[in-house]
Design an enzyme around this catalytic site. Sequence first.
Site, PDB file in Angstrom:
ATOM      1  N   GLY A  69      50.950 -39.067 -36.584  1.00 16.56           N
ATOM      2  CA  GLY A  69      52.305 -39.581 -36.494  1.00 16.56           C
ATOM      3  C   GLY A  69      52.517 -40.804 -37.384  1.00 16.56           C
ATOM      4  CB  THR A  70      50.292 -43.635 -38.210  1.00 14.44           C
ATOM      5  OG1 THR A  70      50.056 -43.959 -36.833  1.00 14.44           O
ATOM      6  CG2 THR A  70      50.345 -44.901 -39.041  1.00 14.44           C
ATOM      7  CG  ASN A 150      55.119 -46.168 -27.784  1.00 14.57           C
ATOM      8  OD1 ASN A 150      56.166 -46.511 -28.328  1.00 14.57           O
ATOM      9  ND2 ASN A 150      54.026 -46.872 -27.879  1.00 14.57           N
ATOM     10  CD  GLN A 180      54.434 -40.995 -26.637  1.00 11.74           C
ATOM     11  OE1 GLN A 180      54.378 -40.130 -25.759  1.00 11.74           O
ATOM     12  NE2 GLN A 180      53.362 -41.648 -27.049  1.00 11.74           N
ATOM     13  CB  SER A 200      51.629 -37.211 -33.409  1.00  7.14           C
ATOM     14  OG  SER A 200      50.231 -37.386 -33.343  1.00  7.14           O
ATOM     15  N   GLY A 201      50.180 -34.198 -33.241  1.00  9.37           N
ATOM     16  CA  GLY A 201      49.533 -33.159 -32.430  1.00  9.37           C
ATOM     17  C   GLY A 201      48.845 -33.653 -31.173  1.00  9.37           C
ATOM     18  CB  CYS A 324      48.207 -56.813 -22.422  1.00  8.81           C
ATOM     19  SG  CYS A 324      48.331 -58.468 -21.910  1.00  8.81           S
TER      20      CYS A 324
HETATM   21  N1  PLP Z   1      54.917 -43.222 -32.667  1.00  9.69           N
HETATM   22  C1  PLP Z   1      54.835 -43.277 -31.344  1.00  9.69           C
HETATM   23  C2  PLP Z   1      56.077 -43.406 -30.542  1.00  9.69           C
HETATM   24  C3  PLP Z   1      53.596 -43.209 -30.703  1.00  9.69           C
HETATM   25  O1  PLP Z   1      53.519 -43.269 -29.364  1.00  9.69           O
HETATM   26  C4  PLP Z   1      52.435 -43.087 -31.503  1.00  9.69           C
HETATM   27  C5  PLP Z   1      51.102 -43.070 -30.880  1.00  9.69           C
HETATM   28  O2  PLP Z   1      50.892 -43.615 -29.816  1.00  9.69           O
HETATM   29  C6  PLP Z   1      52.580 -43.021 -32.894  1.00  9.69           C
HETATM   30  C7  PLP Z   1      53.835 -43.087 -33.443  1.00  9.69           C
HETATM   31  C8  PLP Z   1      51.406 -42.866 -33.785  1.00  9.69           C
HETATM   32  O3  PLP Z   1      50.930 -41.542 -33.728  1.00  9.69           O
HETATM   33  P1  PLP Z   1      49.454 -41.185 -34.229  1.00  9.69           P
HETATM   34  O4  PLP Z   1      48.508 -41.702 -33.208  1.00  9.69           O
HETATM   35  O5  PLP Z   1      49.445 -39.698 -34.334  1.00  9.69           O
HETATM   36  O6  PLP Z   1      49.291 -41.842 -35.549  1.00  9.69           O
END
Ligand code: PLP
Length: 379
Positions: A69-70, A150, A180, A200-201, A324
């Site tokens: 996802g990043t 998230n 999410q 994201s998978g 945190c």
């Molecule tokens: N965006 C959101 C809302 C997420 O919760 C996360 C992961 O926790 C990410 C992006 C990043 O995804 P990834 O871990 O696949 O890089």
Amino acid sequence: MIYLDHAATTPVPREVADTVYEVLTTRFGNPSSQYEAGLSMKRSVEEWRKTVAAALGCEAKQLFFTSCGTEGDNWAIEAACYQNRHLGRHIVTTAIEHNAVLECCKWMERQGYEVTYVAPKDSSGIITAEDILSAVRPDTAVVSVMMVNNEIGTVLPVQEIARGLKAKNPKTLLHTDAVQGFLKVPFSAKTLGADFITVSGHKLGAPKGVGALYISQRVRNPKPLLAGGGQEQGLRSGTEATAQIAAFAKAVELRKKTMMSARRHMEEIRAYAVEKLTAIDDLVLIGAGTAPHILSVSLAGWPSQNIVNDLGAQGICISAGSACHQGKPSHVVATLGLDKRTAGGVIRLSFGPETTFEEIDRCAEAPKMHHDTRMPMLK
Ligand code: PLP
């Protein structure tokens, strides 16, 4: 182990793990190779792409596999800014995005962009379409708004933002981080109106290391993420992660089949957890999140890291919000305007289709024990 941290990552079902094993051991051809093992793998990748695209509500040619996802978040924002480089150097996002978006925006600031971070107005954590649209200017290149937060589970009005944006500033591109939201909150790329959608998978039963980015036809010449061998229509070169992609498609297929019943189950689990946890003195619900799988609460006056550690030692996995950071509340909790005691005690429980009511019973007992045995020592 009682696993109540499905927003962090999810277990991989047996069928998905078997798919990985099969591809790694018997179907290991490179999709770019010109003999049958390669050609058939290329056809398979296209079939898996169709499966994920169908669940997202787009055409296969609009879906690009990524590593996470990043990666999708970074690519989308950079590609949108590139497409609109002549329109302006302004970005609108929210103060409650994942760091994958926030840090990318900070990087764009270092490149000369101005970024408006729209924060919730109160402790509900809600951000309205109007809040976002009023920040949009004629020089706004991209709006990036997450679908589901998230940490507190708020669902943002992406479709309404898309409609408003088309009326106010049609050239501005819209990205949504749906990491999410995908297969938890119903939506279709066809009707959502976003130009980029990140998924994201590993949040839905696939292994870590695979994701996808939807890019709409409005983005005419998307900026490639990686130059090289020309995979993913020349936009994201690099030999395809075939086993992960196969697993992603399998996980999507399984989740899609059971999406509505899983959603109902998670809603019931969430409601049950609220009922059980609110029986504990000092407990407050955080935010007005409605996502079925995320529940944020605070045990006001109880440092969240202590609770996470204590429950962790008993095999109960929860998280202290999206961390945190050295005793400071996370950036999301910080936007809610909570008093220090409440902010310091925020924890997140997140559920999956596999979560049981018995697990919630056990989890709800643990903070009570923590309260009765550990707290007196801390006072
Ligand atoms: N965006 C959101 C809302 C997420 O919760 C996360 C992961 O926790 C990410 C992006 C990043 O995804 P990834 O871990 O696949 O890089």
